[in-house]
Design a protein around this motif. Sequence first.
Motif, PDB file in Angstrom:
ATOM      1  N   GLN A  21       0.837  -1.191   0.000  1.00  0.00           N
ATOM      2  CA  GLN A  21       0.000   0.000   0.000  1.00  0.00           C
ATOM      3  C   GLN A  21       0.873   1.242   0.000  1.00  0.00           C
ATOM      4  N   GLN A  22       0.459   2.243  -0.745  1.00  0.00           N
ATOM      5  CA  GLN A  22       1.238   3.476  -0.780  1.00  0.00           C
ATOM      6  C   GLN A  22       0.602   4.591   0.031  1.00  0.00           C
ATOM      7  N   PHE A  23      -0.542   4.344   0.620  1.00  0.00           N
ATOM      8  CA  PHE A  23      -1.206   5.311   1.483  1.00  0.00           C
ATOM      9  C   PHE A  23      -1.410   6.639   0.770  1.00  0.00           C
ATOM     10  N   THR A  24      -2.142   6.553  -0.333  1.00  0.00           N
ATOM     11  CA  THR A  24      -2.385   7.741  -1.142  1.00  0.00           C
ATOM     12  C   THR A  24      -3.874   8.073  -1.266  1.00  0.00           C
ATOM     13  N   THR A  25      -4.712   7.376  -0.511  1.00  0.00           N
ATOM     14  CA  THR A  25      -6.147   7.654  -0.573  1.00  0.00           C
ATOM     15  C   THR A  25      -6.662   8.030   0.814  1.00  0.00           C
ATOM     16  N   ALA A  26      -7.800   8.676   0.831  1.00  0.00           N
ATOM     17  CA  ALA A  26      -8.426   9.054   2.105  1.00  0.00           C
ATOM     18  C   ALA A  26      -8.705   7.824   2.957  1.00  0.00           C
ATOM     19  N   ALA A  27      -9.183   6.762   2.343  1.00  0.00           N
ATOM     20  CA  ALA A  27      -9.505   5.539   3.089  1.00  0.00           C
ATOM     21  C   ALA A  27      -8.257   4.941   3.735  1.00  0.00           C
ATOM     22  N   GLU A  28      -7.113   5.061   3.079  1.00  0.00           N
ATOM     23  CA  GLU A  28      -5.872   4.498   3.625  1.00  0.00           C
ATOM     24  C   GLU A  28      -5.287   5.359   4.742  1.00  0.00           C
ATOM     25  N   ILE A  29      -5.387   6.679   4.624  1.00  0.00           N
ATOM     26  CA  ILE A  29      -4.737   7.531   5.629  1.00  0.00           C
ATOM     27  C   ILE A  29      -5.629   7.904   6.803  1.00  0.00           C
ATOM     28  N   ARG A  30      -6.952   7.837   6.634  1.00  0.00           N
ATOM     29  CA  ARG A  30      -7.861   8.220   7.720  1.00  0.00           C
ATOM     30  C   ARG A  30      -7.552   7.479   9.027  1.00  0.00           C
ATOM     31  N   PRO A  31      -7.396   6.147   9.025  1.00  0.00           N
ATOM     32  CA  PRO A  31      -7.116   5.459  10.298  1.00  0.00           C
ATOM     33  C   PRO A  31      -5.784   5.894  10.920  1.00  0.00           C
ATOM     34  N   ILE A  32      -4.827   6.202  10.089  1.00  0.00           N
ATOM     35  CA  ILE A  32      -3.526   6.653  10.597  1.00  0.00           C
ATOM     36  C   ILE A  32      -3.668   8.020  11.250  1.00  0.00           C
ATOM     37  N   LEU A  33      -4.348   8.926  10.578  1.00  0.00           N
ATOM     38  CA  LEU A  33      -4.546  10.266  11.136  1.00  0.00           C
ATOM     39  C   LEU A  33      -5.378  10.214  12.416  1.00  0.00           C
ATOM     40  N   GLU A  34      -6.394   9.385  12.436  1.00  0.00           N
ATOM     41  CA  GLU A  34      -7.216   9.254  13.645  1.00  0.00           C
ATOM     42  C   GLU A  34      -6.376   8.759  14.827  1.00  0.00           C
ATOM     43  N   ALA A  35      -5.489   7.802  14.563  1.00  0.00           N
ATOM     44  CA  ALA A  35      -4.678   7.217  15.637  1.00  0.00           C
ATOM     45  C   ALA A  35      -3.533   8.117  16.082  1.00  0.00           C
ATOM     46  N   THR A  36      -3.184   9.095  15.265  1.00  0.00           N
ATOM     47  CA  THR A  36      -2.014   9.930  15.572  1.00  0.00           C
ATOM     48  C   THR A  36      -2.367  11.403  15.756  1.00  0.00           C
ATOM     49  N   ARG A  37      -3.585  11.696  16.130  1.00  0.00           N
ATOM     50  CA  ARG A  37      -4.025  13.092  16.289  1.00  0.00           C
ATOM     51  C   ARG A  37      -3.074  13.919  17.156  1.00  0.00           C
ATOM     52  N   ALA A  38      -2.542  13.341  18.205  1.00  0.00           N
ATOM     53  CA  ALA A  38      -1.650  14.077  19.112  1.00  0.00           C
ATOM     54  C   ALA A  38      -0.347  14.481  18.431  1.00  0.00           C
ATOM     55  N   SER A  39      -0.028  13.878  17.305  1.00  0.00           N
ATOM     56  CA  SER A  39       1.247  14.126  16.622  1.00  0.00           C
ATOM     57  C   SER A  39       1.119  14.946  15.338  1.00  0.00           C
TER      58      SER A  39
END
Length: 137
Positions: A21-39
């Motif tokens: 995965q290259q993490f270039t779509t909203a569906a791919e990055i949303r969980p990452i952003l949700e989990a890393t809000r503090a950063s």
Amino acid sequence: MYRHLSLVAAGLLAATPAMAQQFTTAAEIRPILEATRASWLALRPWDGKELLYFTHLESWRCGMAEVRFSVNSSAATRVWDMPPCQTGTAQPNAIPADRLPFAELPPEALQTVTVVVVLADGTELRQDYTRANILMP
């Protein structure tokens, strides 16, 4: 023993597409952003000014349409200009070497900051920070 190695090898081969995965779509990055809000942001005093870093958000920018922010306001109307996604490369989210992913602020100017991430699918993620939440030593 050989059967065990075959099962391990099969498991690795099965996992390969997920790792690609290259993490270039909203569906791919949303969980990452949700989990890393503090950063999402960091604030660093440096050489008589303060630097507000957007490095984390820039690292996932390929699935984003826009990042807006505001200092000492909840309006989030200022757009953070990010470099384009490096499509066609092995690392499309890589930050270009000549990129400075921070905004310069006067010392002690930032007390709060609001960030709105607009994903490529149009959904928005919002986060509010206090100075103490993002201040680096």
